[in-house]
Design a protein around this motif. Structure first.
Motif, mmCIF file in Angstrom:
data_model
loop_
_atom_site.group_PDB
_atom_site.id
_atom_site.type_symbol
_atom_site.label_atom_id
_atom_site.label_comp_id
_atom_site.label_asym_id
_atom_site.label_seq_id
_atom_site.Cartn_x
_atom_site.Cartn_y
_atom_site.Cartn_z
ATOM 1 N N LEU A 126 0.827 -1.201 0.000
ATOM 2 C CA LEU A 126 0.000 0.000 0.000
ATOM 3 C C LEU A 126 0.864 1.256 0.000
ATOM 4 O O LEU A 126 0.623 2.198 -0.766
ATOM 5 N N GLY A 127 1.885 1.290 0.854
ATOM 6 C CA GLY A 127 2.773 2.446 0.910
ATOM 7 C C GLY A 127 3.549 2.659 -0.379
ATOM 8 O O GLY A 127 3.685 3.791 -0.864
ATOM 9 N N LEU A 128 4.046 1.562 -0.978
ATOM 10 C CA LEU A 128 4.803 1.677 -2.227
ATOM 11 C C LEU A 128 3.910 2.160 -3.374
ATOM 12 O O LEU A 128 4.322 3.002 -4.174
ATOM 13 N N TRP A 129 2.694 1.620 -3.431
ATOM 14 C CA TRP A 129 1.762 2.062 -4.473
ATOM 15 C C TRP A 129 1.411 3.533 -4.297
ATOM 16 O O TRP A 129 1.268 4.267 -5.281
ATOM 17 N N MET A 130 1.238 3.972 -3.041
ATOM 18 C CA MET A 130 0.933 5.373 -2.792
ATOM 19 C C MET A 130 2.055 6.275 -3.302
ATOM 20 O O MET A 130 1.806 7.289 -3.968
ATOM 21 N N MET A 131 3.302 5.917 -2.995
ATOM 22 C CA MET A 131 4.432 6.718 -3.458
ATOM 23 C C MET A 131 4.518 6.714 -4.986
ATOM 24 O O MET A 131 4.785 7.749 -5.613
ATOM 25 N N HIS A 157 -9.104 3.434 -10.349
ATOM 26 C CA HIS A 157 -8.004 3.794 -9.448
ATOM 27 C C HIS A 157 -8.491 3.923 -8.011
ATOM 28 O O HIS A 157 -7.816 3.477 -7.075
ATOM 29 N N VAL A 158 -9.672 4.518 -7.820
ATOM 30 C CA VAL A 158 -10.226 4.654 -6.470
ATOM 31 C C VAL A 158 -10.507 3.279 -5.868
ATOM 32 O O VAL A 158 -10.157 2.996 -4.716
ATOM 33 N N LEU A 159 -11.133 2.402 -6.643
ATOM 34 C CA LEU A 159 -11.481 1.077 -6.127
ATOM 35 C C LEU A 159 -10.240 0.237 -5.858
ATOM 36 O O LEU A 159 -10.205 -0.541 -4.895
ATOM 37 N N ALA A 160 -9.211 0.377 -6.686
ATOM 38 C CA ALA A 160 -7.965 -0.357 -6.441
ATOM 39 C C ALA A 160 -7.302 0.117 -5.153
ATOM 40 O O ALA A 160 -6.761 -0.686 -4.384
ATOM 41 N N THR A 161 -7.357 1.425 -4.901
ATOM 42 C CA THR A 161 -6.802 1.958 -3.656
ATOM 43 C C THR A 161 -7.575 1.425 -2.452
ATOM 44 O O THR A 161 -6.986 1.032 -1.442
ATOM 45 N N GLU A 162 -8.908 1.396 -2.552
ATOM 46 C CA GLU A 162 -9.714 0.870 -1.450
ATOM 47 C C GLU A 162 -9.410 -0.611 -1.204
ATOM 48 O O GLU A 162 -9.318 -1.053 -0.057
ATOM 49 N N GLU A 163 -9.247 -1.390 -2.276
ATOM 50 C CA GLU A 163 -8.918 -2.807 -2.123
ATOM 51 C C GLU A 163 -7.618 -2.988 -1.357
ATOM 52 O O GLU A 163 -7.520 -3.828 -0.456
ATOM 53 N N ARG A 164 -6.598 -2.196 -1.711
ATOM 54 C CA ARG A 164 -5.305 -2.320 -1.033
ATOM 55 C C ARG A 164 -5.420 -1.937 0.443
ATOM 56 O O ARG A 164 -4.765 -2.549 1.302
ATOM 57 N N ILE A 165 -6.245 -0.940 0.755
ATOM 58 C CA ILE A 165 -6.435 -0.543 2.157
ATOM 59 C C ILE A 165 -7.136 -1.647 2.934
ATOM 60 O O ILE A 165 -6.744 -1.985 4.058
ATOM 61 N N VAL A 166 -8.187 -2.236 2.343
ATOM 62 C CA VAL A 166 -8.917 -3.308 3.020
ATOM 63 C C VAL A 166 -8.017 -4.511 3.252
ATOM 64 O O VAL A 166 -8.011 -5.111 4.343
#
Length: 236
Positions: free
Chosen positions: A99-104, A186-195
């Motif tokens: 999650l952190g790497l994808w965010m960066m 992109h929003v849904l992929a971010t939510e998936e990674r957070i979950v």
């Protein structure tokens, strides 16, 4: 960047869509189902964060400061009426790292894209306000997803429909329908990674099952249906 741009609003979601089905009994426990000690344990990281903030404000650590910080943290969380924010009690280190790497990565790529668009001669931006149906309706996941999306240049969350699990965001450079679908995905992929990183076991399994079903049916990520109802007190 948005002055003089042509704003385009995507169609509002159909208000007649029926509510998602009731969750199974194994869906994440609500605050009402937790014992007093379980609720305190799940809120402990939040209380600790308030104490740390208090210490930073005083710039001094001693018994009196720590004690007043603990009392203040407990008093604030008890005195002000807010929906209870209970952590899942689960953290996957590997998923958290991803999650952190994808965010960066997202921040770097989006920053370069926005910078190039800013100096591109003759380019007229076309933006949109779009609605994204989230996979879950957990307050914590919704908040973290909104924060993660807003941090990335080019997208800003402008409103949240908490009851229906909808995010309304301003997306930069959405000139075609494909751009709109890309923003939603992109929003849904971010939510998936957070979950998968901090969600409950039930949430993580539900997200994985929804992703497998979506791929089996050949549907794009933006057409994913909600997988559960909120796990908030009073909504069970």
């Amino acid at each position: 960047m948005t002055d003089g741009t042509n704003e385009r609003r995507s169609p509002e979601p159909d208000r007649r869509v029926p509510a998602p089905p009731e969750p199974a009994a194994t869906t994440g426990a609500s605050a009402a189902q937790l014992s007093g000690w379980q609720a305190v344990w799940r809120q402990l990281p939040l209380l600790a964060a308030l104490v740390v903030l208090w210490l930073f404000l005083w710039d001094h650590v001693d018994v009196l400061t720590v004690t007043t910080g603990v009392l203040l943290a407990i008093g604030v969380t008890r005195a002000f009426y807010l929906p209870p924010v209970l952590l899942s009690g689960r953290f996957n280190p590997w998923r958290g790292l991803l999650l952190g790497l994808w965010m960066m990565f997202d921040v770097v790529v989006a920053s370069i894209q926005v910078a190039l668009r800013a100096v591109q001669p003759g380019w007229t931006p076309m933006n949109a306000i779009i609605a994204v149906q989230l996979l879950t309706r957990s307050d914590l996941v919704t908040t973290l997803t909104a924060e993660a999306i807003t941090v990335v240049p080019g997208t800003v969350v402008v409103d949240i429909d908490r009851e229906r699990g909808l995010l309304y965001l301003h997306a930069f450079g959405t000139r075609t329908d494909a751009d709109l679908e890309k923003a939603r995905a992109h929003v849904l992929a971010t939510e998936e990674r957070i979950v998968l990183a901090i969600g409950t076991h039930e949430q993580a399994e539900a997200v994985r099952a929804a992703r497998r079903q979506r791929k089996a049916e050949g549907r794009p990520p933006s057409e994913t249906e909600p997988v559960e109802l909120p796990d908030r007190e009073g909504d069970a």
